[in-house]
Scaffold this motif. Structure first.
Motif, PDB file in Angstrom:
ATOM      1  N   UNK A 190      33.906 -16.353 -12.316  1.00 50.30           N
ATOM      2  CA  UNK A 190      34.957 -16.456 -13.330  1.00 50.30           C
ATOM      3  C   UNK A 190      35.240 -15.108 -13.989  1.00 50.30           C
ATOM      4  N   UNK A 191      34.189 -14.364 -14.289  1.00 51.98           N
ATOM      5  CA  UNK A 191      34.379 -13.087 -14.968  1.00 51.98           C
ATOM      6  C   UNK A 191      34.986 -12.043 -14.042  1.00 51.98           C
ATOM      7  N   UNK A 192      34.621 -12.068 -12.763  1.00 54.71           N
ATOM      8  CA  UNK A 192      35.244 -11.164 -11.785  1.00 54.71           C
ATOM      9  C   UNK A 192      36.712 -11.515 -11.591  1.00 54.71           C
ATOM     10  N   UNK A 193      36.991 -12.808 -11.526  1.00 50.74           N
ATOM     11  CA  UNK A 193      38.376 -13.261 -11.359  1.00 50.74           C
ATOM     12  C   UNK A 193      39.236 -12.829 -12.549  1.00 50.74           C
ATOM     13  N   UNK A 232      24.656  -9.711 -16.323  1.00 54.03           N
ATOM     14  CA  UNK A 232      24.578  -8.386 -15.702  1.00 54.03           C
ATOM     15  C   UNK A 232      25.964  -7.934 -15.234  1.00 54.03           C
ATOM     16  N   UNK A 233      26.353  -6.684 -15.522  1.00 52.85           N
ATOM     17  CA  UNK A 233      27.690  -6.208 -15.134  1.00 52.85           C
ATOM     18  C   UNK A 233      27.835  -5.862 -13.661  1.00 52.85           C
ATOM     19  N   UNK A 234      26.708  -5.657 -12.950  1.00 53.41           N
ATOM     20  CA  UNK A 234      26.768  -5.235 -11.556  1.00 53.41           C
ATOM     21  C   UNK A 234      27.569  -6.156 -10.654  1.00 53.41           C
ATOM     22  N   UNK A 235      27.296  -7.462 -10.666  1.00 53.69           N
ATOM     23  CA  UNK A 235      28.062  -8.372  -9.792  1.00 53.69           C
ATOM     24  C   UNK A 235      29.555  -8.364 -10.098  1.00 53.69           C
ATOM     25  N   UNK A 239      31.291  -5.743 -11.103  1.00 52.66           N
ATOM     26  CA  UNK A 239      31.800  -4.532 -10.455  1.00 52.66           C
ATOM     27  C   UNK A 239      31.836  -4.681  -8.944  1.00 52.66           C
ATOM     28  N   UNK A 240      30.955  -5.522  -8.404  1.00 50.63           N
ATOM     29  CA  UNK A 240      30.856  -5.717  -6.962  1.00 50.63           C
ATOM     30  C   UNK A 240      31.970  -6.620  -6.434  1.00 50.63           C
ATOM     31  N   UNK A 241      32.205  -7.760  -7.094  1.00 49.26           N
ATOM     32  CA  UNK A 241      33.153  -8.746  -6.572  1.00 49.26           C
ATOM     33  C   UNK A 241      34.594  -8.502  -7.002  1.00 49.26           C
ATOM     34  N   UNK A 242      34.812  -7.799  -8.103  1.00 42.95           N
ATOM     35  CA  UNK A 242      36.184  -7.564  -8.564  1.00 42.95           C
ATOM     36  C   UNK A 242      37.043  -6.853  -7.516  1.00 42.95           C
ATOM     37  N   UNK A 243      36.553  -5.791  -6.846  1.00 45.32           N
ATOM     38  CA  UNK A 243      37.381  -5.147  -5.808  1.00 45.32           C
ATOM     39  C   UNK A 243      37.805  -6.127  -4.706  1.00 45.32           C
ATOM     40  N   UNK A 244      36.917  -7.035  -4.313  1.00 43.27           N
ATOM     41  CA  UNK A 244      37.276  -8.027  -3.281  1.00 43.27           C
ATOM     42  C   UNK A 244      38.348  -8.971  -3.809  1.00 43.27           C
ATOM     43  N   UNK A 245      38.233  -9.385  -5.055  1.00 47.19           N
ATOM     44  CA  UNK A 245      39.209 -10.285  -5.647  1.00 47.19           C
ATOM     45  C   UNK A 245      40.557  -9.595  -5.861  1.00 47.19           C
ATOM     46  N   UNK A 246      40.536  -8.283  -6.033  1.00 42.10           N
ATOM     47  CA  UNK A 246      41.796  -7.539  -6.191  1.00 42.10           C
ATOM     48  C   UNK A 246      42.640  -7.600  -4.918  1.00 42.10           C
ATOM     49  N   UNK A 279      19.288  12.625  -3.495  1.00 39.72           N
ATOM     50  CA  UNK A 279      19.072  12.308  -4.902  1.00 39.72           C
ATOM     51  C   UNK A 279      20.266  11.538  -5.483  1.00 39.72           C
ATOM     52  N   UNK A 280      21.455  11.852  -5.016  1.00 44.58           N
ATOM     53  CA  UNK A 280      22.648  11.137  -5.496  1.00 44.58           C
ATOM     54  C   UNK A 280      22.597   9.671  -5.069  1.00 44.58           C
ATOM     55  N   UNK A 281      22.251   9.417  -3.795  1.00 47.97           N
ATOM     56  CA  UNK A 281      22.123   8.039  -3.317  1.00 47.97           C
ATOM     57  C   UNK A 281      21.018   7.301  -4.076  1.00 47.97           C
ATOM     58  N   UNK A 282      19.905   7.999  -4.342  1.00 48.36           N
ATOM     59  CA  UNK A 282      18.802   7.384  -5.075  1.00 48.36           C
ATOM     60  C   UNK A 282      19.251   6.983  -6.484  1.00 48.36           C
ATOM     61  N   UNK A 283      19.955   7.874  -7.160  1.00 47.48           N
ATOM     62  CA  UNK A 283      20.430   7.596  -8.522  1.00 47.48           C
ATOM     63  C   UNK A 283      21.427   6.445  -8.522  1.00 47.48           C
ATOM     64  N   UNK A 284      22.411   6.521  -7.626  1.00 47.83           N
ATOM     65  CA  UNK A 284      23.426   5.465  -7.584  1.00 47.83           C
ATOM     66  C   UNK A 284      22.811   4.113  -7.236  1.00 47.83           C
ATOM     67  N   UNK A 285      21.873   4.115  -6.276  1.00 47.97           N
ATOM     68  CA  UNK A 285      21.241   2.867  -5.861  1.00 47.97           C
ATOM     69  C   UNK A 285      20.414   2.243  -6.979  1.00 47.97           C
ATOM     70  N   UNK A 286      19.573   3.052  -7.643  1.00 49.71           N
ATOM     71  CA  UNK A 286      18.748   2.527  -8.730  1.00 49.71           C
ATOM     72  C   UNK A 286      19.607   2.091  -9.906  1.00 49.71           C
ATOM     73  N   UNK A 287      20.640   2.846 -10.191  1.00 47.18           N
ATOM     74  CA  UNK A 287      21.549   2.509 -11.294  1.00 47.18           C
ATOM     75  C   UNK A 287      22.229   1.165 -11.047  1.00 47.18           C
ATOM     76  N   UNK A 288      22.787   1.001  -9.848  1.00 46.63           N
ATOM     77  CA  UNK A 288      23.487  -0.247  -9.536  1.00 46.63           C
ATOM     78  C   UNK A 288      22.505  -1.408  -9.424  1.00 46.63           C
TER      79      UNK A 288
END
Length: 453
Positions: free
Chosen positions: A43-46, A66-69, A71-78, A171-180
């Motif tokens: 619902x929140x992604x929609x 959690x905000x991650x999901x 951010x994940x599903x909104x692009x697909x719904x767009x 290090x960039x992939x590590x940061x982005x992965x842990x952050x997400x």
């Protein structure tokens, strides 16, 4: 092995083909994950997608969990039409998730090849095909799939940084992965604390590791913490007072559930829902406790958090034996799987029917699952340089501690299976007969240069 120096064309094709087939198979099984989970992320992604398209007002955009999901599903719904139904949005979400999970498996092969060998990389993926729980969770709009991808990305980054510490991409992939990962599963925040402890240990006990990675790891963890804090604060600003729910309330609600999970019924592994375990003493006592705490709030005018926090602390201090036993039962429960969407008497999967078929199937899948766990344990006992694999065992320990102390479901541990399967493959490959079988198979997958295979 530091770099991929062999052809990956065949293994990439196999992963894509088998993943696609398994997703189709799981679509037609008589049991499935809930299509929209508890509907919150859907619902929140929609609403966010429709807001970006100009079809929703700002007041309708909230992020309560959690905000991650989101951010994940909104692009697909767009990508979906403005007037798309929930079922149509589910298709967009699941297709997107399936693609991301397949990409994750491609990365997992590369991680296994980088840390160990191409044979271990292949065995890691093979274990996912033998126990494809990732397909099950990919068919729902839930936090499990994005968290799975997040950890894969983080470990992939570490696999690069470990061999090439001066290469920024690792290090960039590590940061982005842990952050997400933290945005999808805030309970993995403990991984940051364990990471700092690893650096602290290396400073005194492993100077070569500290000199090569210590400072860069510290900077990475600080970046992850700041990015995570920034996004979580932003979600609070976006949501404001538009929703009665928040992360603090959710935490105390879940922790309260956990105080009654396996309390008087340590062998009752049924899912925690009224329609599944209405006769459960633990479930009934949880309801009674919730009613009692609500009465206290009305009487004392204390907040939800204050009343629940006091109960949790007092209960743990008054029942230390129960608390410890519940912790270990929860840790075990997190690594076994039961089917709750279909009752045993209604189970029907090919020749497996009814209660006997149900329990035969449960025994089969958990036998495979426990072999995978045993492989990881073998690796941990045999590996002498465990500090190299801090993110592997660190994420498992973080999730077990958090959910062992609060409330446990196997799906909460699911993202850590990226690390579990990789360690298991490395451990199982040390067994001679398994190593011989994998070597014979991979001859045809990784042909010798200039050969006709």
């Amino acid at each position: 092995m530091n770099t991929i120096v062999f052809s990956t064309k065949r293994i990439n094709g196999i992963i894509v083909l088998v993943s696609s087939l398994m997703m189709l198979i799981f679509l037609n099984l008589p049991f499935k994950a809930k299509p929209f989970g508890d509907s919150t992320f859907h619902e929140e992604s929609k609403n966010l997608a429709l807001f970006i398209k100009g079809k929703r007002t700002c007041d309708q955009v909230v992020i309560t969990k959690a905000p991650g999901p989101i951010l994940f599903y909104t692009p697909a719904y767009l990508l979906a039409p403005v007037n798309a139904t929930d079922d149509q949005l589910w298709v967009y979400g699941v297709v997107f998730t399936s693609i991301i999970i397949t990409i994750s498996l491609l990365l997992i092969f590369r991680i296994g090849s980088s840390f160990f060998s191409k044979e271990v990389g292949f065995l890691s993926v093979l274990l996912f095909f033998l126990f494809p729980i990732h397909c099950y969770y990919s068919l729902g709009i839930m936090a499990e799939a994005p968290a799975f991808f997040s950890l894969t990305l983080a470990i992939y980054g570490w696999s690069i940084a470990l061999h090439q510490p001066d290469k920024k991409s690792g290090w960039i992939f590590l940061i982005l992965g842990m952050w997400f990962l933290i945005l999808n599963r805030p309970n993995t925040l403990l991984l940051l604390g364990l990471g700092f402890l690893v650096v602290f240990y290396a400073f005194f006990k492993n100077k070569s590791f500290f000199i090569s990675y210590g400072k860069k790891m510290m900077v990475s963890f600080v970046c992850v913490g700041l990015l995570g804090f920034g996004v979580l604060q932003l979600t609070k600003i976006i949501t404001g007072t538009k929703s009665g729910g928040n992360q603090e309330t959710l935490f105390y609600y879940v922790a309260h559930q956990g105080r009654f999970q396996f309390r008087e019924e340590p062998t009752d592994f049924r899912f925690w829902e009224s329609d599944i375990r209405p006769d459960s003493k633990d479930y009934q006592n949880w309801n009674k406790s919730g009613a009692a705490l609500s009465a206290i709030m009305k009487q004392t005018h204390e907040s939800y958090a204050e009343v629940y926090k006091k109960f949790l602390i007092d209960d743990a201090l008054e029942h230390p034996g129960l608390f410890i036993r519940q912790f270990f039962v929860k840790c075990f429960y997190g690594h076994v799987y039961f089917i709750n969407s279909v009752q045993p008497d209604k189970f029907d999967l090919g020749p497996l029917k009814g209660p006997i078929g149900y329990w035969t199937f449960i025994l089969l899948i958990n036998s495979i699952n426990l072999i995978i766990v045993a492989g990881a344990i073998l690796f941990l006992f045999r590996e002498k340089n465990l500090i190299r694999y801090w993110i592997f065992w660190g994420v498992i320990i973080s999730l077990l501690i958090f959910h062992g102390l609060t409330y446990m479901e196997p799906r909460y541990i699911f993202p850590s299976r990226v690390a579990l399967y990789l360690m298991s493959a490395a451990g199982l490959y040390r067994i001679a007969w398994i190593r011989k079988i994998i070597q014979k198979i991979t001859i045809y997958i990784f042909p010798i240069p200039n050969s006709k295979l």
